[in-house]
Design an enzyme around this catalytic site. Structure first.
Site, mmCIF file in Angstrom:
data_model
loop_
_atom_site.group_PDB
_atom_site.id
_atom_site.type_symbol
_atom_site.label_atom_id
_atom_site.label_comp_id
_atom_site.label_asym_id
_atom_site.label_seq_id
_atom_site.Cartn_x
_atom_site.Cartn_y
_atom_site.Cartn_z
ATOM 1 N N CYS A 150 10.332 3.116 6.011
ATOM 2 C CA CYS A 150 9.095 2.515 5.538
ATOM 3 C C CYS A 150 8.212 2.053 6.697
ATOM 4 O O CYS A 150 7.854 2.818 7.579
ATOM 5 C CB CYS A 150 9.441 1.394 4.559
ATOM 6 S SG CYS A 150 8.092 0.833 3.534
ATOM 7 N N HIS A 151 7.865 0.773 6.731
ATOM 8 C CA HIS A 151 6.993 0.217 7.763
ATOM 9 C C HIS A 151 7.752 -0.133 9.046
ATOM 10 O O HIS A 151 7.135 -0.536 10.032
ATOM 11 C CB HIS A 151 6.278 -1.031 7.235
ATOM 12 C CG HIS A 151 5.193 -0.721 6.268
ATOM 13 N ND1 HIS A 151 5.443 -0.442 4.943
ATOM 14 C CD2 HIS A 151 3.853 -0.619 6.432
ATOM 15 C CE1 HIS A 151 4.290 -0.203 4.322
ATOM 16 N NE2 HIS A 151 3.317 -0.305 5.202
#
Length: 181
Positions: A106-107
């Site tokens: 993800c991030h």
């Protein structure tokens, strides 16, 4: 594949995506690895959906020498705070310098951009990071899991089954010569 005797570091702080910490944690410990939670500060951290977990070591106390692999869970707030923490960035970079497997979802890739380790690498992330990664020299692809010389990356919690399987595989393989800073 068994990971008995392997030591896996998880680097996170408040605002992590709960399942992106707990699911890989369960996957590696189910295969016999020991898992350690590292954060910028001691005490406890809380995920964006309420999961709380005690911190085992601070980023300033931890060294890559102590572990066989690193996992970077996502979550916008988590990743944004970690990419501003010098000891966390240095720790992430050290895993690449030692050619050790790293899993990022993800991030979490923001931390790798700050660590200066994505240039020339192929990886995936949450789609909103693709420009950041490309600007840092990475080749970004939209796939559920990507493996590049010991670097395992995925996009979202939906990809966790594929991410966990590849993470376990790469940790089991050990250091990768192409995993460099």
């Amino acid at each position: 594949m068994t990971l008995t005797g392997s030591r896996v570091a998880f680097l996170a702080t408040d605002g992590f995506e709960d399942s992106e910490l707990t699911s890989p944690w369960d996957a590696v410990t189910a295969e016999g690895a020991s898992a350690t939670l590292i954060a910028p500060d001691g005490g406890r951290i809380t995920g964006k959906n309420g999961h709380e977990q005690s911190v085992d070591l601070t980023a300033a106390e931890a060294t890559a020498d102590q572990f066989d692999a690193l996992v970077l869970p996502g979550g916008v707030v988590n990743a944004d705070h970690l990419r501003m923490d010098a000891p966390s960035i240095a720790l992430a970079r050290a895993f690449f310098e030692q050619h050790k497997p790293v899993g990022v979802i993800c991030h979490g890739a923001w931390i790798l951009i700050e660590a200066g380790v994505v240039d020339g690498r192929t990886l995936t992330s949450y789609p909103s990071l693709q420009t950041d990664l490309r600007n840092a020299g990475a080749s970004w692809v939209d796939e559920e899991v990507v493996v590049d010389q010991g670097l395992v990356s995925s996009r979202t919690p939906d990809d966790l089954p594929a991410f966990n399987a590849k993470l376990v595989e790469e940790i089991g393989e050990g250091p990768h010569a192409g995993q460099t800073a």
